[in-house]
Design an enzyme around this catalytic site. Structure first.
Site, PDB file in Angstrom:
ATOM      1  N   TRP A 127     -10.133   8.436   0.710  1.00  0.00           N
ATOM      2  CA  TRP A 127     -10.593   9.308  -0.366  1.00  0.00           C
ATOM      3  C   TRP A 127     -11.107   8.427  -1.499  1.00  0.00           C
ATOM      4  O   TRP A 127     -10.396   7.530  -1.960  1.00  0.00           O
ATOM      5  CB  TRP A 127      -9.428  10.176  -0.839  1.00  0.00           C
ATOM      6  CG  TRP A 127      -9.750  11.155  -1.913  1.00  0.00           C
ATOM      7  CD1 TRP A 127     -10.817  11.995  -1.970  1.00  0.00           C
ATOM      8  CD2 TRP A 127      -8.977  11.400  -3.095  1.00  0.00           C
ATOM      9  NE1 TRP A 127     -10.761  12.764  -3.114  1.00  0.00           N
ATOM     10  CE2 TRP A 127      -9.639  12.418  -3.821  1.00  0.00           C
ATOM     11  CE3 TRP A 127      -7.786  10.871  -3.599  1.00  0.00           C
ATOM     12  CZ2 TRP A 127      -9.161  12.908  -5.021  1.00  0.00           C
ATOM     13  CZ3 TRP A 127      -7.312  11.368  -4.787  1.00  0.00           C
ATOM     14  CH2 TRP A 127      -7.981  12.364  -5.497  1.00  0.00           C
ATOM     15  N   ASP A 208       0.135   9.435   0.821  1.00  0.00           N
ATOM     16  CA  ASP A 208      -0.595  10.517   0.158  1.00  0.00           C
ATOM     17  C   ASP A 208      -0.499  11.741   1.061  1.00  0.00           C
ATOM     18  O   ASP A 208      -1.112  11.795   2.121  1.00  0.00           O
ATOM     19  CB  ASP A 208      -2.048  10.102  -0.056  1.00  0.00           C
ATOM     20  CG  ASP A 208      -2.842  11.146  -0.845  1.00  0.00           C
ATOM     21  OD1 ASP A 208      -2.313  12.256  -1.078  1.00  0.00           O
ATOM     22  OD2 ASP A 208      -3.994  10.861  -1.209  1.00  0.00           O
ATOM     23  N   ALA A 210      -1.419  15.216   0.844  1.00  0.00           N
ATOM     24  CA  ALA A 210      -2.156  16.253   0.119  1.00  0.00           C
ATOM     25  C   ALA A 210      -2.333  17.536   0.916  1.00  0.00           C
ATOM     26  O   ALA A 210      -2.675  18.567   0.344  1.00  0.00           O
ATOM     27  CB  ALA A 210      -3.523  15.718  -0.303  1.00  0.00           C
ATOM     28  N   LYS A 243      -3.502  22.555  -2.048  1.00  0.00           N
ATOM     29  CA  LYS A 243      -4.028  23.123  -0.811  1.00  0.00           C
ATOM     30  C   LYS A 243      -3.048  24.098  -0.176  1.00  0.00           C
ATOM     31  O   LYS A 243      -3.378  25.257   0.080  1.00  0.00           O
ATOM     32  CB  LYS A 243      -4.382  22.013   0.188  1.00  0.00           C
ATOM     33  CG  LYS A 243      -5.703  21.318  -0.108  1.00  0.00           C
ATOM     34  CD  LYS A 243      -5.585  20.349  -1.261  1.00  0.00           C
ATOM     35  CE  LYS A 243      -6.887  19.606  -1.498  1.00  0.00           C
ATOM     36  NZ  LYS A 243      -6.773  18.647  -2.624  1.00  0.00           N
TER      37      LYS A 243
END
Length: 394
Positions: A127, A208, A210, A243
């Site tokens: 990312w 991470d 997410a 999300k």
């Protein structure tokens, strides 16, 4: 003073959003921005979120500050959701943050407090904000091989060789699931190997997380993280509620730090609170209370999990449809990787020129590296994208 400021490079994804909005063509398709959309192109509010907000409206009696580290009920609920049976309060320091990005930034700052000369190893690709933050902080960032452009899978042998170069005091940044931008994930067996390699180097893994719940399921998507936690005494986890709870604009994130013992936990907790104080003082609380309300009520939790499964299965169905359309149009199985990838994204392996052609001729917007947002598609737009991919010569 302000006239001396230098122009900053625009964020490519945000610039793409602006270009899409300015396009006047009918039927244009946005597959760039990483936001979930339902088949109508709308980002809905989940049922459980609506109900939790209703309850908060009726019962909340104050808008005074919360504590520096964030409301304990939120932090505990998130830690239990992420860690499952590995939850051990004696090892966990936690921090409510401004979204998942805030969790990453505070995690990098925390790591640098403990290891000022740290290097951060990140996947190639990753990312873009990962490397942007590290560059701004002045932290040395080293890529490790991850994505194989030929197979559109994981270059695991290259990854292992590169991770072995890390050392004590370094941070290894891993995507917990639904790799962004490629959609290519490690297998359970590969997670065990990665844990063994990092344990040998003495480096600290930072995960991470997410997209928990967007890939193979809420529990399944946490499996890699739990393997790392079970094997390595110090682990950092940056997680987002944007999300899986659909509360993007509430900016609800969390940083977890797994420590050796209770003494290290207390030191870490104090350092975390200090970081929040220096950055924004008290974290935002509305989204956090939505999450803790949902996770603290069996009925709301069940409804949230059911809707999350609807979202996940919808993306899997779109993946299968797109792979099938491309199989038929190309007469080959070279696009089957789309069906095996997980999460919101897949990387097609197209050139920037091909991406530009698709935008120019078909009004379909992808990120320049050919990352496409699966959640931006519906059953009607899939055939349009498939035809564009073939006509562009991808």
């Amino acid at each position: 003073m302000l006239s001396n400021l230098k122009p900053q490079d625009p964020d490519k994804i945000l610039a793409l959003m602006g270009e899409f909005k300015a396009d006047t063509r009918q039927g244009k398709i946005d597959l760039g921005v990483g936001v979930y959309k339902d088949p109508t192109g709308h980002t809905p509010i989940m049922r459980a979120v609506k109900e939790a907000e209703r309850r908060l409206l009726e019962t909340e009696t104050s808008k005074s500050y919360t504590v520096l580290a964030g409301e304990p009920a939120y932090r505990d609920a998130m830690a239990k959701m992420i860690l499952g049976d590995l939850y051990d309060a004696s090892r966990i320091a936690s921090l409510a943050t401004v979204g998942g990005t805030g969790a990453l930034r505070q995690g990098f700052e925390l790591a640098r407090m403990g290891s000022p000369e740290m290097r951060v190893f990140y996947s190639d690709p990753t990312w873009p904000n990962h490397t942007s933050i590290l560059k701004w902080m002045g932290v040395e960032a080293i890529s490790y091989r991850y994505f194989d452009s030929a197979t559109r899978g994981v270059n695991f042998e290259g990854m292992k060789e590169d991770l072995a170069k890390a050392k004590k005091g370094d941070v290894v940044l891993l995507h917990g699931c639904c790799h962004n931008p490629t959609g290519a994930n490690l297998t359970v067996e590969q997670w065990h190997e990665v844990a063994e390699i990092i344990a040998k180097t003495g480096a600290t893994p930072m995960i991470d997380l997410a997209y928990q719940g967007f890939g193979d399921g809420l529990e399944e998507d946490a499996q890699g993280t739990r393997i790392i936690v079970s094997r390595i005494p110090e682990v950092l986890i940056a997680a987002s509620c944007s999300k899986n709870f659909g509360i993007y604009r509430e900016r609800s994130g969390i940083l977890l730090a797994l420590t050796d013992d209770a003494k290290a936990r207390d030191l870490t907790q104090g350092a975390m609170a200090f970081l929040n104080r220096q950055t924004f003082s008290f974290p935002p609380d509305h989204g956090a209370r939505i999450v803790s309300t949902i996770l603290g009520d069996e009925g709301l939790t069940a409804d949230w999990k059911a809707e999350l499964e609807e979202v996940r299965n919808g993306m899997l169905a779109i993946r299968a449809q797109l792979a099938g359309e491309l199989r038929e149009l190309s007469g080959s199985n070279r696009f089957d990787f789309i069906e095996t990838h997980r999460g919101m994204f897949s990387r097609l392996g197209a050139t920037p020129e091909q991406v530009e052609l698709i935008k120019r001729d078909f009004a379909i917007y992808l990120v320049g590296d050919s990352r496409l947002n699966i959640a931006g598609l519906n059953t009607d737009s899939v055939p349009i994208l498939a035809r564009a991919i073939i006509d562009a010569g991808i």
